[in-house]
Structure formats: C-alpha cells, structure tokens
Motif scaffolding. Structure first.
Motif, mmCIF file in Angstrom:
data_model
loop_
_atom_site.group_PDB
_atom_site.id
_atom_site.type_symbol
_atom_site.label_atom_id
_atom_site.label_comp_id
_atom_site.label_asym_id
_atom_site.label_seq_id
_atom_site.Cartn_x
_atom_site.Cartn_y
_atom_site.Cartn_z
ATOM 1 N N ILE A 136 0.840 -1.199 0.000
ATOM 2 C CA ILE A 136 0.000 0.000 0.000
ATOM 3 C C ILE A 136 0.876 1.250 0.000
ATOM 4 N N ASP A 137 0.266 2.361 -0.364
ATOM 5 C CA ASP A 137 0.932 3.654 -0.273
ATOM 6 C C ASP A 137 0.747 4.144 1.165
ATOM 7 N N LYS A 145 -1.484 6.967 2.036
ATOM 8 C CA LYS A 145 -2.912 6.847 1.723
ATOM 9 C C LYS A 145 -3.595 5.782 2.580
ATOM 10 N N THR A 146 -3.106 5.647 3.816
ATOM 11 C CA THR A 146 -3.659 4.636 4.722
ATOM 12 C C THR A 146 -5.134 4.891 5.013
ATOM 13 N N ALA A 162 -7.428 6.069 3.032
ATOM 14 C CA ALA A 162 -8.207 5.537 1.904
ATOM 15 C C ALA A 162 -8.224 4.013 1.954
ATOM 16 N N PHE A 163 -7.091 3.406 2.300
ATOM 17 C CA PHE A 163 -7.054 1.950 2.400
ATOM 18 C C PHE A 163 -8.007 1.463 3.496
ATOM 19 N N ARG A 173 -10.293 2.129 -4.064
ATOM 20 C CA ARG A 173 -8.906 1.710 -4.312
ATOM 21 C C ARG A 173 -8.353 2.373 -5.561
ATOM 22 N N SER A 219 -8.060 6.393 -5.341
ATOM 23 C CA SER A 219 -7.114 6.905 -4.349
ATOM 24 C C SER A 219 -5.683 6.459 -4.627
ATOM 25 N N CYS A 245 -4.423 3.844 -3.253
ATOM 26 C CA CYS A 245 -3.914 3.362 -1.969
ATOM 27 C C CYS A 245 -3.265 1.976 -2.067
#
Length: 106
Positions: free
Chosen positions: A10-11, A14-15, A17-18, A82, A85, A87
């Motif tokens: 994951i990015d 961008k947690t 959004a995840f 997903r 974003s 993410c």
C-alpha cells in the motif's frame, strides 16, 4: 472451508483511503456468505504491507461471491475507492485451508 489471504503493498501516505476500502470489503464479504477476519495494517516495521483474511465455506461459495465483481454496484463502488485513491500499489491472493484445534476428548 477456504481462507483467502490477500497481501497488499500500500501507499503509506494513503492509509486512510485503504481503511475506507477495507471497511467496505469487510461488509461485502460478510453480506455475501463469507466471514471476514479483518485487515491487518502496518504498526511497526515495514509501513507499506497490509493483509486481509477472509473465509468461505467452500471454493464454490467463494466463486459465487466473485461473480459479483465488476457487476454489483456495491462491489464497483468499493473498488473505486482503491482505484481513485491509488492506496493499493499491488496485491496477491493465496488460498489456504485452516488447521484448527482438535476438539477436546472427554
């Protein structure tokens, strides 16, 4: 029973959004015959790894659930989180069978 283990990269920026993405999929798996065991997010160590685990009674039950991908509006909306974003950078699915404790003998 089969359990799907999804390993995500994951990015880390961008947690949030995840987490929104994960909450939606927990709801969808549970609504469509599975049991979601949760998402496991970075706490210490590598900050770009996450896991999801969910089970279905059988591979056939999982395949019925998969038929809804790209078709059911709720599934499309969850994937949109997903995709829009960014993410999730990549993911890999593995199917496993659980080894559970044996019942206690009287």
């Amino acid at each position: 029973m089969i359990t799907c283990v999804v390993e995500y990269v994951i990015d880390p920026a961008k947690t949030d959004a995840f987490e929104r993405f994960g909450h939606r999929w927990i709801e969808l798996v549970n609504r469509h015959g599975g049991t979601h065991h949760g998402y496991f997010l970075p706490s210490e160590g590598a900050s770009d790894k996450a896991l999801a685990l969910f089970s279905f009674p059988s591979l056939a039950a999982y395949e019925e659930y998969r038929k809804l991908f790209g078709v059911d509006p709720d599934f499309v909306a969850a994937d949109r989180i997903r995709d829009e974003s960014g993410c999730v950078l990549r993911y890999e699915r593995t199917f496993m069978r659980p080894l559970l404790p044996e019942p206690a003998t009287p």
